[in-house]
Design a protein around this motif. Structure first.
Motif, short mmCIF file in Angstrom:
data_model
loop_
_atom_site.label_atom_id
_atom_site.label_comp_id
_atom_site.label_asym_id
_atom_site.label_seq_id
_atom_site.Cartn_x
_atom_site.Cartn_y
_atom_site.Cartn_z
N THR A 128 0.83 -1.21 0.00
CA THR A 128 0.00 0.00 0.00
C THR A 128 0.86 1.25 0.00
N LEU A 129 1.99 1.19 0.66
CA LEU A 129 2.90 2.34 0.72
C LEU A 129 3.77 2.47 -0.52
N LYS A 130 4.09 1.36 -1.18
CA LYS A 130 5.10 1.38 -2.24
C LYS A 130 4.56 1.17 -3.65
N LYS B 142 -1.71 12.61 6.48
CA LYS B 142 -1.73 12.08 7.85
C LYS B 142 -1.99 10.57 7.83
N LEU B 143 -2.88 10.14 6.94
CA LEU B 143 -3.16 8.71 6.84
C LEU B 143 -1.93 7.96 6.35
N ARG B 144 -1.22 8.51 5.37
CA ARG B 144 0.00 7.86 4.88
C ARG B 144 1.04 7.77 5.99
N ALA B 145 1.18 8.85 6.77
CA ALA B 145 2.16 8.85 7.86
C ALA B 145 1.79 7.82 8.92
N GLY B 146 0.50 7.70 9.22
CA GLY B 146 0.07 6.70 10.19
C GLY B 146 0.32 5.29 9.71
N LEU B 147 0.08 5.06 8.43
CA LEU B 147 0.33 3.75 7.84
C LEU B 147 1.82 3.42 7.88
N ASP C 9 6.64 0.62 9.91
CA ASP C 9 8.01 0.74 10.43
C ASP C 9 8.13 0.04 11.78
N SER C 10 7.10 0.13 12.61
CA SER C 10 7.15 -0.53 13.92
C SER C 10 7.18 -2.05 13.77
#
Length: 690
Positions: free
Chosen positions: A226-228, A252-257, A262-263
């Motif tokens: 979804t990110l890439k 903001k949604l992208r940053a939350g995802l 990353d976690s």
């Protein structure tokens, strides 16, 4: 010059063709790729199936009870994303020509072993029948006299059995409002399912044949794609926020995802580093097998305390998942004096709250400046109380008093198939063999009046195992005697954890004085505690905090806990308990670690058993009662292995023990004399009737 251009064109075309091949045919490409690249491919899953007939077996529950137990939240947030995000994610596959389906698609999740379920019981008759439903009926158990009341089940999006929407108005960890979360219920792991010649049969309380690792991996890869992957985030964002969402909200949604993904990466890398440092190695959990106890320990005493951010302080609390077991059956279990395969937990509420924590109930383990929030959680205490009552019923021997019963051998569904028929003469002979070889450990059968009449001294109803509080004390067989894999029996005994001093865990006071555990408690003080004792103590605190959150009176608290204490098993030796064998036909693969594919192989000498076989297909063998002992796995199935390629035994995967061989029992691992083919078939036919 033309030759060079042509060569470049050919190379580019070859690369493009290779890329298309990897994208469109990942399973064929997987063996050709280096591991670091192959890990980015979607998890391999069995091919989808479309059954011709779907049935839920009758087990003394109404369909309303069944549906509620499948989807009533335990207060868990099993997956690391909000509910609406899960529903908006696409499956972790790439395609140049098609848009991938949704991750939440029931047919896709069914390939991981999850059982499709209707959105509501108010659907049309034809739709309900497609899920194996179709009978009316509403019944509810009588809960303890408290202000607790079950919460309605919500499956409006048609997720499979075991998925629930967890409403989290406030996150107990930071006190902030939270989005609804996606959680698993106990039904996810404790609902059985077999398939036979186009028929799909499901039953409550049985061992699931699901692959939880595949789900976890699919979610992680879906976040990555979804990110890439081009176009994916835009589609995801439109599903979550709507096409009119502002650029700021989208960012903001992208940053939350990205933060969540990353976690996951950090946690995964940290777990590998910890296992390397400790010389530990995971045992593959695969279809139908999970190391639940070590997972609960990692969740409560490592991840919920901060995980990798805790550094060296929390490192001792992490352990590899190296003791996988087959999911245990739940019918009758509410009456057993001690739960778990190793007879380690007495208090039902502590067992159930611990299970909810293991599958992701949110919990405050910091406590805030004054410590008053410590142990506050999202555990759905009311639903845990109701599910326990729904499972238990009012009388072990009386179906009229409610409670989940073992599924009966479904021969009536296959009247013209000789593989499902049982021979009356063999049943009579098998009853005699059961009295000789099985009743000494597994006690008498739950519901066989002919056995009780012929062997009154062995009848379960009159067993000396019944205790004053109405529970059944099962026979506990030392691991050294039964000879089965010892790994699970050592988890709660040998694993140590470092409990933060702010927890204030004091087993001598918390368990010894409150529950009169006395000599059952091992010598343990300070913050370094045996995992089993620390778990019982911490979960006791969490359960009581949940009662505080709900304002229960002292009388209500006593009613919720019931007559049983919260004490460790005083047995000094490692043991496995032998449960009654009602519904044993539905419990394959066999032994606590799921290392034997069928009853046929379980009743042969241990050294003749298969050392590898496939799991995940769920194709049932009614003659041998279990799964085929076939080591040639179809794509997506997982291979059970006793030893690795170097011939080294894999921890937790021994196929030894519980062996019928020689003239009699007595040697370690031998529980009975050898059986000839006629005797084995007779005993198998009798076991089908239980």
């Amino acid at each position: 010059m033309r030759k060079a251009v042509w060569l470049v064109f050919v190379l580019l075309a070859a690369c493009a063709s290779g890329l298309v091949g990897v994208i469109e045919f990942p399973e064929q490409a997987r063996p050709l790729l280096p591991p670091s690249t192959a890990v980015l491919l979607p998890p391999p899953l069995p091919a989808p199936k479309r059954p011709k007939v779907v049935r839920w077996l009758d087990q003394n529950w109404s369909e309303a009870d069944r549906f509620w137990s499948h989807h009533a939240s335990q207060g868990t947030a099993t997956l690391p994303i909000p509910y609406d995000w899960f529903m908006a994610l696409e499956q972790p596959g790439l395609s140049i020509f098609f848009t991938p389906g949704l991750l939440s698609d029931s047919d896709y999740l069914a390939r991981m072993g999850f059982i499709p379920s209707p959105k509501t019981l108010n659907a049309g008759k034809k739709e309900l029948q497609s899920y194996g439903y179709g009978q009316a009926g509403v019944s509810r158990p009588v809960a303890p006299t408290t202000s607790l009341h079950w919460a309605e089940a919500d499956n409006r999006d048609g997720l499979p059995v075991g998925f629930a929407r967890t409403k989290v108005p406030v996150d107990p960890r930071d006190g902030k409002p939270s989005l609804d979360r996606i959680g698993l219920t106990c039904a996810a792991c404790h609902t059985g399912h077999i398939e036979y010649k186009g028929a799909s049969l499901s039953f409550d309380g049985g061992p699931a044949m699901l692959n939880l690792n595949a789900l976890e991996r699919a979610v992680s890869l879906s976040l990555f794609y979804t990110l890439k992957a081009p176009g994916r985030f835009e589609r995801f964002c439109n599903r979550v926020l709507g096409p009119q969402a502002s650029a700021d909200d989208r960012e903001k949604l992208r940053a939350g995802l990205a933060k969540i993904f990353d976690s996951i990466v950090v946690a995964t890398r940290a777990s590998y580093a910890l296992k390397d440092a400790k010389g530990q190695e995971d045992t593959p959990e695969n279809f139908g097998r999970l190391d639940a106890l070590n997972r609960i320990g990692n969740r409560l005493f490592y991840e919920d305390l901060g995980g990798p951010a805790g550094g060296a302080t929390l490192a001792p609390n992490f352990h590899a998942t190296d003791a996988p077991v087959r999911f245990p059956a739940l019918w009758g279990a509410s009456w057993f004096a001690l739960a778990e395969y190793d007879s380690s937990i007495e208090q039902p509420l502590v067992r159930n709250v611990g299970e909810a924590l293991g599958v992701g109930a949110l919990i405050d383990l910091d406590g805030g400046p004054d410590g008053k929030k410590l142990f506050a959680s999202t555990v759905a205490l009311e639903n845990l109380v109701w599910i326990e009552d729904l499972l238990r019923g009012g009388d072990f021997f009386s179906p009229e008093a409610g409670g989940l019963r073992a599924p009966k051998w479904p021969a009536a569904l296959f009247p013209d198939d000789p593989a499902w028929k049982v021979d009356p003469a063999r049943i009579e002979k098998g009853r005699v063999l059961y009295a000789e070889l099985c009743a000494g450990c597994h006690l008498g059968p739950v519901d066989d009046p002919a056995f009780d009449k012929a062997y009154p001294d062995k009848a379960l109803r009159h067993s000396d195992g019944w205790m004053k509080n109405g529970t059944l004390k099962l026979r506990e067989i030392p691991v050294a005697v039964v000879g089965t894999d010892p790994a699970q029996s050592q988890v709660l005994r040998s694993r140590m954890i470092e409990a933060p001093s702010r927890f204030g865990l004091d087993p001598r006071q918390d368990l010894g004085e409150a529950w009169n555990c006395g000599a059952a408690l091992p010598d343990a003080s300070g913050t370094a505690l045996p995992f089993g004792v620390a778990l019982m103590d911490a979960v006791d605190h969490i359960a009581r905090k949940s009662m505080d959150q709900r304002g229960l009176t002292e009388d209500e608290r006593k009613a919720v806990f019931g007559p049983r204490g919260n004490c460790p098993n005083p047995e000094p030796m490692a043991v496995y308990r032998a449960r009654p064998l009602d519904g044993v036909w539905a419990l394959a693969p066999y032994l606590h670690n799921g290392s034997v594919p069928s009853l046929y192989w379980l009743l042969r000498p241990a050294d003749q058993r298969p050392r590898k076989f496939c799991l995940g297909a769920r194709d049932y063998d009614p003659r041998r009662v279990g799964y085929p002992a076939d080591p040639s796995c179809a794509p997506g199935e997982t291979l059970f292995l006793e030893t690795d390629d170097m011939g080294r035994r894999i921890k937790g995967n021994s196929t030894a023990g519980h062996s019928f061989e020689g003239d009699s029992a007595g040697r370690p691992g031998v529980v009975g004399r050898a059986l000839n083919d006629d005797e084995r078939n007779a005993l198998i036919d009798y076991l089908k009737t239980l």
